[in-house]
Design an enzyme around this catalytic site. Structure first.
Site, PDB file in Angstrom:
ATOM      1  N   GLN A  96       0.814  -1.212   0.000  1.00 41.34           N
ATOM      2  CA  GLN A  96       0.000   0.000   0.000  1.00 41.34           C
ATOM      3  C   GLN A  96       0.845   1.258   0.000  1.00 41.34           C
ATOM      4  O   GLN A  96       2.044   1.228   0.265  1.00 41.34           O
ATOM      5  CB  GLN A  96      -0.915   0.007   1.216  1.00 41.34           C
ATOM      6  CG  GLN A  96      -0.164  -0.052   2.545  1.00 41.34           C
ATOM      7  CD  GLN A  96      -1.093  -0.275   3.724  1.00 41.34           C
ATOM      8  OE1 GLN A  96      -1.397   0.680   4.435  1.00 41.34           O
ATOM      9  NE2 GLN A  96      -1.545  -1.511   3.925  1.00 41.34           N
ATOM     10  N   HIS A  98       0.159   5.752   0.989  1.00 44.11           N
ATOM     11  CA  HIS A  98      -0.742   6.743   1.563  1.00 44.11           C
ATOM     12  C   HIS A  98      -0.548   8.071   0.836  1.00 44.11           C
ATOM     13  O   HIS A  98       0.573   8.422   0.449  1.00 44.11           O
ATOM     14  CB  HIS A  98      -0.468   6.927   3.048  1.00 44.11           C
ATOM     15  CG  HIS A  98      -0.503   5.648   3.829  1.00 44.11           C
ATOM     16  ND1 HIS A  98      -1.597   4.823   3.840  1.00 44.11           N
ATOM     17  CD2 HIS A  98       0.426   5.042   4.603  1.00 44.11           C
ATOM     18  CE1 HIS A  98      -1.352   3.769   4.601  1.00 44.11           C
ATOM     19  NE2 HIS A  98      -0.125   3.872   5.067  1.00 44.11           N
ATOM     20  N   GLU A 133       3.251   7.470   8.917  1.00 36.40           N
ATOM     21  CA  GLU A 133       3.214   6.541  10.053  1.00 36.40           C
ATOM     22  C   GLU A 133       4.612   6.085  10.447  1.00 36.40           C
ATOM     23  O   GLU A 133       5.554   6.139   9.654  1.00 36.40           O
ATOM     24  CB  GLU A 133       2.321   5.343   9.752  1.00 36.40           C
ATOM     25  CG  GLU A 133       2.730   4.526   8.548  1.00 36.40           C
ATOM     26  CD  GLU A 133       1.677   3.505   8.135  1.00 36.40           C
ATOM     27  OE1 GLU A 133       0.470   3.851   8.136  1.00 36.40           O
ATOM     28  OE2 GLU A 133       2.040   2.369   7.791  1.00 36.40           O
ATOM     29  N   HIS A 255       4.769   0.163   0.709  1.00 31.36           N
ATOM     30  CA  HIS A 255       5.259  -0.608   1.845  1.00 31.36           C
ATOM     31  C   HIS A 255       4.262  -1.708   2.207  1.00 31.36           C
ATOM     32  O   HIS A 255       3.103  -1.691   1.784  1.00 31.36           O
ATOM     33  CB  HIS A 255       5.493   0.290   3.067  1.00 31.36           C
ATOM     34  CG  HIS A 255       4.250   0.976   3.560  1.00 31.36           C
ATOM     35  ND1 HIS A 255       3.780   2.140   2.997  1.00 31.36           N
ATOM     36  CD2 HIS A 255       3.376   0.666   4.556  1.00 31.36           C
ATOM     37  CE1 HIS A 255       2.678   2.518   3.618  1.00 31.36           C
ATOM     38  NE2 HIS A 255       2.401   1.629   4.573  1.00 31.36           N
ATOM     39  N   ARG A 274      -4.152   0.657  -2.294  1.00 35.25           N
ATOM     40  CA  ARG A 274      -3.506  -0.653  -2.303  1.00 35.25           C
ATOM     41  C   ARG A 274      -2.892  -0.970  -3.658  1.00 35.25           C
ATOM     42  O   ARG A 274      -3.448  -0.629  -4.696  1.00 35.25           O
ATOM     43  CB  ARG A 274      -4.521  -1.728  -1.902  1.00 35.25           C
ATOM     44  CG  ARG A 274      -5.023  -1.547  -0.474  1.00 35.25           C
ATOM     45  CD  ARG A 274      -6.133  -2.520  -0.117  1.00 35.25           C
ATOM     46  NE  ARG A 274      -6.557  -2.297   1.266  1.00 35.25           N
ATOM     47  CZ  ARG A 274      -7.448  -1.392   1.642  1.00 35.25           C
ATOM     48  NH1 ARG A 274      -8.029  -0.636   0.715  1.00 35.25           N
ATOM     49  NH2 ARG A 274      -7.765  -1.238   2.911  1.00 35.25           N
TER      50      ARG A 274
END
Length: 385
Positions: A96, A98, A133, A255, A274
């Site tokens: 995926q 972001h 993240e 990642h 994804r």
């Protein structure tokens, strides 16, 4: 401060044993993938201030400045900017990326305008926020992060000896590198699914036979047979974190987490595009707008500082640090200018008068003074003002 009751999400990729082992409870036999600590509407933490149980989201909404502090509200708005998790991967998560903040806002507004239901399977943007993240390993933790240099990826694919991979190998030798990576990922994700399933099976069999650098990819086909994400994963760096080491994942960096238990801290968002290793929707055109097609080595972060050990990033929405409390040590006063969530992962520490066991957490509103004492390990999540 408030002791939190947190929801455990039973995603299929979750470990059946890792979170129960940390909590000291018997496994249920079902996967337990993530424990969420925060005010995300998907699974907000719960607390009780004497008038019955409510959610942390509701408490913050009733008095944003009182709970978060005026500086946090001025900078991030009237909501908790971060989401803290325990993450336990027993099988690979989806490959995926972001979006960045501008992409998230534009994508969310577009899907809202087109009337795409927020819970629709083909919805890409659940909110208008970005989702950088940080994952910190509590056990040895395997993941994939960032593109390999194209020539290195070409050598890895070529070494499998699978004829149907040769066109991708040739593309990876093209210049510039960004265009080569874009072309290969696009070709892999848009290939005929029946032909790709055959390629994936051959590649996985070769990877299992060869071992070594292929070992992290060999098992992917057992969880995702025929999935083009198995080939896409081989374009990425494999990284193994040791306990206490961390990895930061910024916008556009492909990642996946493969195996292990960790503490994850992110901006308060659920936006995921994804690339594969999933039965869920893969929107290739939208994905290609978001992916950063540049080789990037996975940077392993180690905590810095005495007492409070900080995992430094360039993100303001969250800041993760660790306190390792030795027997007989003096209490440690915590800063009180911003909201914070404290998570125990080992030992028997105390937050003020509250005793914590592994897996337990507390919310400390801005302006409330407190200190850590006792013995054990406590992770601290807060914001940067």
């Amino acid at each position: 401060m408030d002791r939190l009751t947190n929801t455990i999400r039973p995603y299929a990729w979750g470990s059946t044993t890792a979170i129960p082992a940390l909590l000291g409870v018997e496994p249920t036999g079902e996967p337990q993938a993530e424990m969420w600590m925060g005010a995300h509407p998907g699974a907000p933490s719960r607390l009780d201030r004497g008038a019955g149980e409510t959610t942390l989201a509701a408490v913050i909404a009733a008095d944003p400045e009182g709970e978060l502090g005026s500086a946090t509200v001025a900078k991030f708005g009237p909501r908790l900017p971060f989401l803290l998790k325990l993450l336990a991967a027993g099988a690979p998560l989806s490959l995926q990326v972001h979006p960045d903040l501008a992409q998230a806002r534009a994508g969310f507004e577009d899907e809202e305008r087109r009337g795409v239901p927020i819970d629709a399977g083909h919805r890409n943007y659940k909110d208008a926020n970005h989702k950088p993240e940080l994952i910190c390993a509590l056990t040895p933790f395997d993941g994939l992060c960032g593109f390999r240099p194209p020539l290195e990826a070409a050598a890895l694919l070529d070494g499998l000896g699978v004829d149907s991979l040769k066109p991708y190998v040739d593309l990876l030798h093209a210049h510039p590198e960004e265009a080569a990576l874009r072309e290969v990922l696009t070709a892999v994700l848009t290939a005929d699914r029946a032909e790709m399933a055959h390629t994936v099976a051959e590649a996985a069999a070769a990877a299992e036979r060869l071992g070594g650098p292929y070992a992290p990819y060999a098992g992917l086909v057992h969880d995702y047979p025929g999935d083009p994400g198995v080939i896409a994963a081989m374009l990425l760096n494999h990284v193994r974190l040791q306990p206490g080491e961390a990895m930061f994942l910024g916008a556009g960096i492909p990642h996946a987490y493969l195996d292990g238990l960790g503490v994850e801290l992110m901006a308060n968002s659920d936006n995921v595009l994804r690339c594969g290793l999933t039965p869920k929707h893969v929107d290739v055109p939208e994905l290609l707008k978001v992916v950063v097609f540049e080789p990037s080595a996975p940077g392993v972060l180690r905590p810095e500082g005495d007492g409070e050990e900080v995992y430094e990033t360039l993100i303001d929405e969250f800041r993760l640090s660790r306190h390792v409390l030795a027997p007989g040590g003096a209490p440690r006063a915590l800063p009180d200018g911003a909201p914070q969530i404290l998570l125990c992962t080992a030992g028997t520490p105390r937050v003020g008068e509250l005793a914590l066991a592994p897996g337990e957490s507390v919310f400390v509103p801005a302006g409330e003074k407190t200190e850590l004492s006792g013995t054990g390990t406590v992770f601290r999540a807060t914001v940067v003002i």
